[in-house]
Design a protein around this motif. Structure first.
Motif, short mmCIF file in Angstrom:
data_model
loop_
_atom_site.label_atom_id
_atom_site.label_comp_id
_atom_site.label_asym_id
_atom_site.label_seq_id
_atom_site.Cartn_x
_atom_site.Cartn_y
_atom_site.Cartn_z
N ASN A 239 -43.64 41.22 -9.88
CA ASN A 239 -44.43 40.41 -10.78
C ASN A 239 -45.92 40.65 -10.53
O ASN A 239 -46.72 39.73 -10.58
CB ASN A 239 -44.07 38.93 -10.57
CG ASN A 239 -44.63 38.03 -11.62
OD1 ASN A 239 -44.77 38.40 -12.76
ND2 ASN A 239 -45.00 36.84 -11.21
N ALA A 240 -46.27 41.91 -10.26
CA ALA A 240 -47.69 42.21 -10.12
C ALA A 240 -48.44 41.95 -11.43
O ALA A 240 -49.60 41.53 -11.42
CB ALA A 240 -47.89 43.67 -9.70
N SER A 241 -47.76 42.16 -12.56
CA SER A 241 -48.41 41.90 -13.85
C SER A 241 -48.72 40.41 -14.01
O SER A 241 -49.78 40.04 -14.53
CB SER A 241 -47.51 42.38 -14.99
OG SER A 241 -46.30 41.65 -15.03
N GLY A 242 -47.80 39.54 -13.57
CA GLY A 242 -48.05 38.11 -13.66
C GLY A 242 -49.19 37.67 -12.77
O GLY A 242 -50.03 36.84 -13.17
N VAL A 243 -49.28 38.23 -11.56
CA VAL A 243 -50.37 37.90 -10.64
C VAL A 243 -51.69 38.40 -11.22
O VAL A 243 -52.72 37.70 -11.16
CB VAL A 243 -50.11 38.50 -9.25
CG1 VAL A 243 -51.31 38.28 -8.34
CG2 VAL A 243 -48.86 37.89 -8.64
N ALA A 244 -51.69 39.61 -11.76
CA ALA A 244 -52.92 40.17 -12.34
C ALA A 244 -53.41 39.31 -13.50
O ALA A 244 -54.61 39.04 -13.63
CB ALA A 244 -52.67 41.61 -12.80
N LEU A 308 -45.96 32.61 -15.17
CA LEU A 308 -46.11 33.97 -15.68
C LEU A 308 -45.18 34.90 -14.90
O LEU A 308 -45.25 34.97 -13.68
CB LEU A 308 -47.56 34.44 -15.54
CG LEU A 308 -48.62 33.53 -16.17
CD1 LEU A 308 -50.02 34.03 -15.80
CD2 LEU A 308 -48.45 33.49 -17.69
N ASP A 309 -44.31 35.60 -15.61
CA ASP A 309 -43.32 36.45 -14.94
C ASP A 309 -43.02 37.67 -15.81
O ASP A 309 -42.51 37.54 -16.92
CB ASP A 309 -42.04 35.65 -14.70
CG ASP A 309 -41.06 36.39 -13.78
OD1 ASP A 309 -41.17 37.62 -13.64
OD2 ASP A 309 -40.18 35.72 -13.22
N THR A 310 -43.36 38.85 -15.31
CA THR A 310 -43.07 40.12 -15.99
C THR A 310 -43.71 40.13 -17.37
O THR A 310 -43.02 40.08 -18.40
CB THR A 310 -41.55 40.36 -16.10
OG1 THR A 310 -40.92 39.98 -14.87
CG2 THR A 310 -41.24 41.82 -16.38
N VAL A 311 -45.02 40.20 -17.41
CA VAL A 311 -45.77 40.09 -18.66
C VAL A 311 -46.50 41.38 -19.00
O VAL A 311 -47.40 41.37 -19.84
CB VAL A 311 -46.78 38.92 -18.58
CG1 VAL A 311 -46.06 37.58 -18.54
CG2 VAL A 311 -47.70 39.07 -17.36
N GLY A 312 -46.10 42.49 -18.39
CA GLY A 312 -46.86 43.72 -18.59
C GLY A 312 -46.28 44.69 -19.60
O GLY A 312 -46.86 45.75 -19.82
N LEU A 440 -58.02 44.14 -14.74
CA LEU A 440 -56.56 44.08 -14.65
C LEU A 440 -56.00 45.33 -13.97
O LEU A 440 -55.05 45.24 -13.17
CB LEU A 440 -55.96 43.93 -16.05
CG LEU A 440 -56.10 42.55 -16.69
CD1 LEU A 440 -55.75 42.61 -18.16
CD2 LEU A 440 -55.22 41.53 -15.97
N LYS A 441 -56.56 46.47 -14.27
CA LYS A 441 -56.10 47.72 -13.63
C LYS A 441 -56.35 47.68 -12.13
O LYS A 441 -55.50 48.12 -11.33
CB LYS A 441 -56.81 48.92 -14.25
CG LYS A 441 -56.37 50.27 -13.69
CD LYS A 441 -57.08 51.40 -14.39
CE LYS A 441 -56.61 52.75 -13.85
NZ LYS A 441 -56.84 52.89 -12.40
N MET A 442 -57.48 47.14 -11.73
CA MET A 442 -57.78 47.03 -10.30
C MET A 442 -56.78 46.13 -9.60
O MET A 442 -56.28 46.46 -8.52
CB MET A 442 -59.20 46.49 -10.11
CG MET A 442 -59.60 46.30 -8.65
SD MET A 442 -61.18 45.44 -8.49
CE MET A 442 -60.72 43.80 -9.10
N PHE A 443 -56.46 44.98 -10.23
CA PHE A 443 -55.48 44.07 -9.63
C PHE A 443 -54.11 44.75 -9.51
O PHE A 443 -53.44 44.65 -8.48
CB PHE A 443 -55.35 42.80 -10.49
CG PHE A 443 -56.58 41.95 -10.51
CD1 PHE A 443 -57.40 41.85 -9.39
CD2 PHE A 443 -56.93 41.24 -11.65
CE1 PHE A 443 -58.53 41.05 -9.41
CE2 PHE A 443 -58.06 40.44 -11.68
CZ PHE A 443 -58.86 40.36 -10.55
N LEU A 444 -53.71 45.45 -10.57
CA LEU A 444 -52.42 46.13 -10.55
C LEU A 444 -52.36 47.21 -9.48
O LEU A 444 -51.38 47.33 -8.73
CB LEU A 444 -52.13 46.76 -11.92
CG LEU A 444 -51.39 45.92 -12.96
CD1 LEU A 444 -51.22 46.72 -14.24
CD2 LEU A 444 -50.04 45.47 -12.45
#
Length: 554
Positions: A239-244, A308-312, A440-444
């Protein structure tokens, strides 16, 4: 004269023969063209998940390996370690291997990121099947290398089973001439880890006015990942996308709350929860602390909790609820705002009741719904059973930053319109103050730079947890970390060590070859021994023959 010299040579040879063996044989070994180093390989391998949840064991329960390597078609007993490509393995194969073989070594595809979607789906389904049961044999995973490919080819082609041989003699010769490998993983027995802690990071933007008198909106995302092997679980979308997305929302609204003209009368609470893949343990503990503590009024007066879960990925967003929100409630109004944002992304409600009989909850919002709090999960997946939520194939390349930017903009605009009670086509975020793709790219990139399985992050002052706290603290002043420790008498979760190891692969001959070679050496030494012992007799016979020949000549 030459016979006399031969007699002397015979006596010398008989005396030094044992020393001859001790000196000459090592010389032959040293000058042999076979390089012993080339007969040994060393690779990093990663053990299958092992943990206990609510007293139920999951995953692999063993670690050491010292077995003969065999292919998927040639193994037969518990003395064999099956070495196989991931894409050649099936659920039926795995079921048979776990019950009869000694160990399993799985080699991942050469180019995981570029696998066809259909092949990825098959591997993810297999991974989910493997994790659904307890496995008593050691199971390891390894990345593809050219050296590993050589081993796979050798194991697949050189080992011929007895059934495939035409005769018993052919089967014996095949066994003698075959080249084999010994798989050795020298590691201790896996044991429970002590002093494990699941961390959750909390931050809050206080609205304009009296904090306790204002409604609260909580935004939640779990930061851990999951897969068949902890050390290979990077969880880019889940869930890196949710954290980002959560961090980007914190950045955007921190700017608005820092300006007196745009300081809303709503508290925004951000939570990065741990143990999300373990039945949302972080949210469970954090929720209990909040409802039993001094901040209970904040959650009891919460407008809603947005998970937020799997939003990428995907071309749709799904609004998962346990109970449809009442008409004109804050949750229902937020859903309308999501649908009202002008975009080509449809938003659909998915209603699923909470099944307390199941071991695992479907979505994180169910933890809050159980406590009668209005909560829902936003995801690009329509069902919680999608295998993409827990797979080692969920790598950085599986998330398109453009899709994540689009989804983040939709959520940011809908949340802002709800908080500020905006109508029509009014949007509070301008281009120079909107969602940043680079952010967002940096967070990912940061989150997917290391595996994030819960057991790898379960130590206090973990660097990743500290980095998340510092990042969130860069936007919000009131940030703190809370920890959950398992009960020593009746632990809700237990983690085990030995998540990675080194496998040594030795090129060896099968045991029957050693027996055959021993027999050949014994026969050879027997012949040499009797030749040396009988050399004087042979010499006497030759001497008499020569004397008779000379006498006849005279």
């Amino acid at each position: 004269m030459w016979l006399n010299e031969a007699d002397e040579f015979s006596e010398i040879f008989k005396g030094i023969f044992p020393f001859y063996l001790l000196i000459v044989l090592p010389l032959f070994i040293i000058i042999s063209p076979i390089n012993p180093v080339e007969a040994s390989y060393e690779f990093p391998v990663y053990r299958m998940q092992q943990f206990d949840l609510h007293g139920v064991p999951h995953g692999c329960r063993s670690a050491p390996v010292n077995l003969e390597a065999r292919s998927l078609t040639s193994w037969s007993t518990s003395r064999h370690c099956v070495v196989v490509r991931f894409q050649d393995l099936s659920a039926e194969h795995f079921r048979e291997i776990r019950s009869k073989a000694g160990a399993l070594l799985v080699v991942l595809p050469k180019d995981v990121e570029n696998l066809p979607s259909s092949e990825k789906q098959v591997l993810m389904d297999l991974e989910k099947f493997m994790l659904s049961q307890e496995v008593f044999i050691p199971v390891y995973f390894a990345s593809w290398t050219p050296e590993f490919q050589v081993i796979l080819d050798d194991v697949a082609t050189s080992m011929v089973t007895d059934e495939k041989a035409g005769t018993a003699a052919q089967a014996l010769m095949n066994s003698v001439s075959a080249n084999g490998y010994q798989i050795v993983v020298n590691t201790n027995k896996a044991s429970p880890k002590s002093d494990v802690q699941i961390a959750s990071v909390q931050g809050k933007l206080v609205g304009h006015g009296i904090e306790d008198k204002m409604p609260t909106i909580a935004i939640v995302a779990h930061y851990d990942s999951f897969g068949v092997a902890p050390e290979m679980s990077f969880g880019a979308d889940s869930n890196a996308s949710g954290v980002a997305m959560l961090l980007e929302l914190a950045r955007l609204f921190s700017h608005l709350y820092a300006n007196a003209q745009t300081h809303a009368r709503v508290n925004l609470l951000f939570l990065l929860s741990g143990g999300g893949k373990l039945n949302y343990q972080g949210s469970k503990k954090w929720l209990e602390d909040q409802l039993d503590g001094i901040d209970a009024s904040l959650l009891q007066e919460a407008n809603f909790i947005l998970c937020l879960d799997t939003v990428g990925g995907g071309n749709s967003l799904y609004f998962h609820v346990s109970k449809p929100p009442r008409e004109n409630s804050p949750g229902a109004n937020f859903y309308k705002e999501l649908k009202g944002v002008k975009s080509n992304v449809p938003v659909e409600v998915v209603h699923k009741k909470i099944n307390l009989a199941e071991e695992m909850l479907a979505w994180e919002h169910e933890r809050y719904s159980i406590r009668k709090l209005p909560a829902f999960t936003l995801s690009s997946l329509k069902t919680h059973k999608h295998p993409g939520r827990g797979t080692i194939l969920d790598t950085r390349q599986s998330v398109d930053v453009a899709n994540l930017v689009r989804n983040t903009e939709i959520v940011a605009q809908a949340l802002a319109r709800h908080i500020y009670n905006l109508t029509g086509g009014t949007f509070p975020f301008s281009k120079h103050m909107g969602v940043e793709a680079d952010s967002l790219k940096m967070f990912l990139d940061f989150l997917t730079s290391q595996p994030r399985a819960a057991l790898l992050l379960a130590d206090k002052n973990n660097p990743l947890v500290t980095a998340l706290s510092q990042t969130l603290g860069g936007y919000i002043k009131d940030v703190k970390i809370s920890y959950q420790t398992a009960d020593k008498r009746d632990p809700e979760f237990v983690f085990y060590d030995v998540t990675k190891a080194v496998v040594n692969v030795y090129s060896v001959k099968p045991a029957v070859f050693d027996l055959f070679l021993t027999f050949a050496i014994v026969m050879y030494l027997t012949v040499v021994y009797f030749f040396i012992q009988g050399f004087p007799t042979l010499y006497s016979i030759m001497l008499r023959f020569t004397s008779q020949k000379k006498s006849k000549a005279h």
